[in-house]
Design a protein around this motif. Structure first.
Motif, PDB file in Angstrom:
ATOM      1  N   MET A   1       0.824  -1.196   0.000  1.00 27.36           N
ATOM      2  CA  MET A   1       0.000   0.000   0.000  1.00 27.36           C
ATOM      3  C   MET A   1       0.865   1.256   0.000  1.00 27.36           C
ATOM      4  SD  MET A   1      -1.187   2.633   2.110  1.00 27.36           S
ATOM      5  CE  MET A   1      -1.000   2.032   3.773  1.00 27.36           C
ATOM      6  N   GLN A   2       1.953   1.247   0.810  1.00 26.07           N
ATOM      7  CA  GLN A   2       2.834   2.411   0.839  1.00 26.07           C
ATOM      8  C   GLN A   2       3.376   2.716  -0.549  1.00 26.07           C
ATOM      9  OE1 GLN A   2       2.874  -0.207   2.858  1.00 26.07           O
ATOM     10  NE2 GLN A   2       3.893   0.213   4.820  1.00 26.07           N
ATOM     11  N   GLN A   3       3.774   1.658  -1.284  1.00 23.53           N
ATOM     12  CA  GLN A   3       4.331   1.863  -2.611  1.00 23.53           C
ATOM     13  C   GLN A   3       3.298   2.435  -3.572  1.00 23.53           C
ATOM     14  OE1 GLN A   3       7.649   1.541  -3.217  1.00 23.53           O
ATOM     15  NE2 GLN A   3       7.094   2.596  -5.120  1.00 23.53           N
ATOM     16  N   GLN A   4       2.031   2.085  -3.371  1.00 25.36           N
ATOM     17  CA  GLN A   4       0.978   2.640  -4.222  1.00 25.36           C
ATOM     18  C   GLN A   4       0.912   4.154  -4.067  1.00 25.36           C
ATOM     19  OE1 GLN A   4      -2.175  -0.343  -2.828  1.00 25.36           O
ATOM     20  NE2 GLN A   4      -2.870   0.151  -4.881  1.00 25.36           N
ATOM     21  N   VAL A   5       1.004   4.618  -2.837  1.00 31.44           N
ATOM     22  CA  VAL A   5       0.964   6.061  -2.595  1.00 31.44           C
ATOM     23  C   VAL A   5       2.194   6.736  -3.204  1.00 31.44           C
ATOM     24  CG1 VAL A   5       0.948   7.858  -0.824  1.00 31.44           C
ATOM     25  CG2 VAL A   5      -0.385   5.771  -0.493  1.00 31.44           C
ATOM     26  N   ILE A   6       3.374   6.117  -3.022  1.00 32.88           N
ATOM     27  CA  ILE A   6       4.594   6.681  -3.599  1.00 32.88           C
ATOM     28  C   ILE A   6       4.485   6.740  -5.111  1.00 32.88           C
ATOM     29  CG2 ILE A   6       7.079   6.364  -3.870  1.00 32.88           C
ATOM     30  CD1 ILE A   6       6.227   7.190  -1.060  1.00 32.88           C
ATOM     31  N   ASP A   7       3.934   5.690  -5.723  1.00 31.79           N
ATOM     32  CA  ASP A   7       3.760   5.673  -7.188  1.00 31.79           C
ATOM     33  C   ASP A   7       2.792   6.760  -7.630  1.00 31.79           C
ATOM     34  OD1 ASP A   7       5.508   3.562  -7.345  1.00 31.79           O
ATOM     35  OD2 ASP A   7       3.944   2.023  -7.487  1.00 31.79           O
ATOM     36  N   LEU A   8       1.734   6.985  -6.857  1.00 31.09           N
ATOM     37  CA  LEU A   8       0.786   8.050  -7.193  1.00 31.09           C
ATOM     38  C   LEU A   8       1.467   9.416  -7.147  1.00 31.09           C
ATOM     39  CD1 LEU A   8      -2.556   7.045  -5.432  1.00 31.09           C
ATOM     40  CD2 LEU A   8      -2.197   7.402  -7.871  1.00 31.09           C
ATOM     41  N   ASN A  10       4.668   9.991  -7.573  1.00 32.07           N
ATOM     42  CA  ASN A  10       5.594  10.061  -8.705  1.00 32.07           C
ATOM     43  C   ASN A  10       4.896  10.402 -10.013  1.00 32.07           C
ATOM     44  OD1 ASN A  10       8.205   9.549  -7.630  1.00 32.07           O
ATOM     45  ND2 ASN A  10       7.634   7.414  -7.294  1.00 32.07           N
ATOM     46  N   SER A  11       3.633  10.034 -10.123  1.00 35.10           N
ATOM     47  CA  SER A  11       2.908  10.271 -11.381  1.00 35.10           C
ATOM     48  C   SER A  11       2.394  11.700 -11.514  1.00 35.10           C
ATOM     49  CB  SER A  11       1.726   9.294 -11.477  1.00 35.10           C
ATOM     50  OG  SER A  11       0.744   9.587 -10.484  1.00 35.10           O
ATOM     51  N   GLN A  12       2.461  12.480 -10.423  1.00 43.64           N
ATOM     52  CA  GLN A  12       1.953  13.850 -10.470  1.00 43.64           C
ATOM     53  C   GLN A  12       2.966  14.776 -11.141  1.00 43.64           C
ATOM     54  OE1 GLN A  12      -1.246  14.346  -9.343  1.00 43.64           O
ATOM     55  NE2 GLN A  12      -1.128  12.120  -9.019  1.00 43.64           N
ATOM     56  N   SER A  13       2.500  15.607 -12.047  1.00 49.08           N
ATOM     57  CA  SER A  13       3.394  16.533 -12.743  1.00 49.08           C
ATOM     58  C   SER A  13       4.038  17.520 -11.774  1.00 49.08           C
ATOM     59  CB  SER A  13       2.628  17.288 -13.841  1.00 49.08           C
ATOM     60  OG  SER A  13       1.537  18.012 -13.276  1.00 49.08           O
ATOM     61  N   LYS A 344      -1.853  26.232  -7.487  1.00 44.38           N
ATOM     62  CA  LYS A 344      -2.297  24.899  -7.885  1.00 44.38           C
ATOM     63  C   LYS A 344      -1.192  24.097  -8.545  1.00 44.38           C
ATOM     64  CE  LYS A 344      -7.154  26.177  -8.453  1.00 44.38           C
ATOM     65  NZ  LYS A 344      -8.317  26.222  -9.378  1.00 44.38           N
ATOM     66  N   GLU A 345      -0.126  24.769  -8.986  1.00 44.29           N
ATOM     67  CA  GLU A 345       0.975  24.064  -9.622  1.00 44.29           C
ATOM     68  C   GLU A 345       1.906  23.416  -8.611  1.00 44.29           C
ATOM     69  OE1 GLU A 345       0.116  27.220 -10.450  1.00 44.29           O
ATOM     70  OE2 GLU A 345      -0.977  26.601 -12.266  1.00 44.29           O
ATOM     71  N   ARG A 346       1.768  23.748  -7.348  1.00 43.13           N
ATOM     72  CA  ARG A 346       2.678  23.246  -6.322  1.00 43.13           C
ATOM     73  C   ARG A 346       2.237  21.880  -5.837  1.00 43.13           C
ATOM     74  NH1 ARG A 346       5.462  27.589  -4.077  1.00 43.13           N
ATOM     75  NH2 ARG A 346       6.569  26.050  -2.833  1.00 43.13           N
ATOM     76  N   ILE A 347       3.192  21.127  -5.259  1.00 45.96           N
ATOM     77  CA  ILE A 347       2.904  19.778  -4.794  1.00 45.96           C
ATOM     78  C   ILE A 347       1.866  19.777  -3.675  1.00 45.96           C
ATOM     79  CG2 ILE A 347       4.843  19.839  -3.162  1.00 45.96           C
ATOM     80  CD1 ILE A 347       3.525  16.753  -5.091  1.00 45.96           C
ATOM     81  N   SER A 348       1.826  20.833  -2.873  1.00 46.89           N
ATOM     82  CA  SER A 348       0.869  20.881  -1.761  1.00 46.89           C
ATOM     83  C   SER A 348      -0.568  20.881  -2.253  1.00 46.89           C
ATOM     84  CB  SER A 348       1.118  22.108  -0.888  1.00 46.89           C
ATOM     85  OG  SER A 348       1.017  23.286  -1.664  1.00 46.89           O
ATOM     86  N   ALA A 349      -0.800  21.354  -3.491  1.00 42.38           N
ATOM     87  CA  ALA A 349      -2.155  21.395  -4.038  1.00 42.38           C
ATOM     88  C   ALA A 349      -2.674  20.012  -4.397  1.00 42.38           C
ATOM     89  CB  ALA A 349      -2.190  22.294  -5.278  1.00 42.38           C
ATOM     90  N   GLN A 350      -1.785  19.005  -4.379  1.00 42.08           N
ATOM     91  CA  GLN A 350      -2.222  17.642  -4.693  1.00 42.08           C
ATOM     92  C   GLN A 350      -2.898  16.980  -3.497  1.00 42.08           C
ATOM     93  OE1 GLN A 350      -1.694  17.049  -8.004  1.00 42.08           O
ATOM     94  NE2 GLN A 350      -0.824  19.112  -7.812  1.00 42.08           N
ATOM     95  N   PHE A 351      -2.901  17.661  -2.354  1.00 40.83           N
ATOM     96  CA  PHE A 351      -3.507  17.109  -1.143  1.00 40.83           C
ATOM     97  C   PHE A 351      -4.626  18.023  -0.677  1.00 40.83           C
ATOM     98  CE2 PHE A 351       0.963  15.955  -1.272  1.00 40.83           C
ATOM     99  CZ  PHE A 351       0.926  14.580  -1.091  1.00 40.83           C
ATOM    100  N   THR A 352      -5.708  17.438  -0.186  1.00 36.81           N
ATOM    101  CA  THR A 352      -6.807  18.223   0.364  1.00 36.81           C
ATOM    102  C   THR A 352      -7.118  17.726   1.769  1.00 36.81           C
ATOM    103  OG1 THR A 352      -8.452  16.716  -0.580  1.00 36.81           O
ATOM    104  CG2 THR A 352      -7.844  18.652  -1.897  1.00 36.81           C
TER     105      THR A 352
END
Length: 392
Positions: A1-8, A10-13, A344-352
């Motif tokens: 499961m941890q690797q799934q989150v890491i892979d997700l 990694n896939s974010q621009s 919205k371009e920053r990595i923090s915007a990928q989390f809510t």
């Protein structure tokens, strides 16, 4: 499961942009991440960058929590913990053996990277420290390297001179070696336990020549393995003055005297590889912690001066905030927090932020059911994962 989150991640621009920005040595600032997202992002970054890392936080309890989270999220090596000293600054109290062991073990590992023939492909150091551990002055790196000695089978040494060297390096002479930082002499045998080593070493002499080197179990004295070489590093973060380094004489010095013995100001920063990425857990919290430590230290200094225990010219035992930031500027650095609303371009915007359920598992399961009906993928990270699976 941890690797799934890491892979997700990694896939974010936005994450890939951050990785490229770090690789290009661009100036970095705060990422604005919330506390719960910092270690997953940092683990993913380290997985992509594979470079030396120093993670700095405000307090020891926060550091221990981050260590626990890192061990969950990172499939690779663990973080090496660099602790803060036990007494407050200006307190004339010896450090605990555990603190010495952990700090000196890490300094020994870092200094070994500077030796000729050091493995270039070795795992980069990953270090975690509360800011007070980083502020604390230590033995200058050049002296650490100067008094460290590599001993090979077949080399020649005078046992008396070697023992005197170890006393100056902070080793305690004992009848039998039982703890790191001790040595013992019996006839033509010298036992010594460097703080960075898992087991003590036994040097067996024939005259002045070392005939055999072996690691042994301190509990039963049995040989673990024969070795061809050992490295003896300092057992304290200061060098005992020459006039006080006689074998068999206990030293009256402790870490409190370091600023008086060594005028050169040195800290963990001076031991780090030049390509270390220095990551600050929460920039504001770390700054507030430094200000609090400095205020406390100044109060203690004034009190000890009023009591006549220290003079007005007693050197600073720590690096003030200005010196810390100056040292930090020598490295590429990154602040994970504090949390904040960024573009919205920053990595923090990928989390809510999700709504809180206050332990109401059924309400949470209903909420999760609504998410996957969108349809959207959902990964649940929880210390109650087994119970959640049962309720689901």
């Amino acid at each position: 499961m941890q690797q799934q989150v890491i892979d997700l991640l990694n896939s974010q621009s936005a994450f890939q942009d951050l990785v490229e920005k770090i690789r290009s040595s661009s100036s970095l600032d705060q990422l604005g991440l919330s506390r719960t997202t910092r270690i997953p992002v940092l683990s993913a970054l380290q997985n992509s960058l594979n470079r030396p890392l120093l993670l700095v936080t405000d307090k020891t309890d926060r550091a221990l929590l981050l260590e626990d989270e890192w061990n969950f999220w990172s499939p690779g090596p663990e973080l090496s913990f660099f602790p803060e000293p036990d007494p407050l600054f200006y307190e004339n109290v010896p450090w605990s053996r555990k603190t010495r062991h952990e700090r000196l073990g890490l300094l020994a590992d870092l200094s070994s990277l500077l030796l000729p023939g050091a493995e270039s492909g070795a795992q980069p150091p990953l270090i975690l420290t509360p800011v007070r551990g980083l502020m604390t002055r230590t033995l200058p790196r050049r002296l650490f390297l100067k008094v460290s000695r590599t001993i090979d089978v077949g080399s020649s040494f005078d046992m008396q001179s070697l023992a005197a060297e170890w006393v100056r390096g902070g080793y305690q002479p004992m009848p039998v070696v039982t703890l790191p930082g001790e040595f013992a002499r019996r006839g033509g045998i010298l036992d010594v336990w460097p703080p960075g080593d898992r087991f003590p070493a036994r040097l067996e002499f024939f005259g002045n020549e070392i005939e055999m080197l072996r690691r042994f179990d301190p509990e039963n004295q049995r040989t673990i393995e024969k070795v061809g070489q050992i490295r003896i590093t300092p057992a304290r973060e200061f060098l005992v003055p020459q006039s006080s380094s006689q074998e068999g004489e206990p030293s009256q010095f402790n870490e409190y005297h370091l600023p008086e013995i060594h005028q050169e100001v040195s800290s963990l920063f001076n031991y780090l590889p030049s390509d270390t990425l220095v990551v600050v857990d929460d920039q504001q919290a770390v700054k507030d912690a430094v200000e609090s430590i400095e205020a406390q230290s100044e109060s203690l200094r004034k009190g000890y001066q009023d009591d006549g225990q220290i003079g007005a010219d007693f050197p600073l035992p720590s690096l003030p905030w200005e010196d810390l930031t100056r040292e930090l500027d020598k490295f590429q650095s990154l602040a994970l927090g504090p949390a904040g609303e960024l573009s919205k371009e920053r990595i923090s915007a990928q989390f809510t932020q999700n709504e809180r359920f206050g332990g109401e598992l059924k309400s949470f399961i209903s909420h999760l059911a609504e998410i996957i009906q969108q349809p959207e993928d959902a990964i649940v990270v929880s210390r109650q994962s087994a119970r959640l699976a049962e309720v689901w």
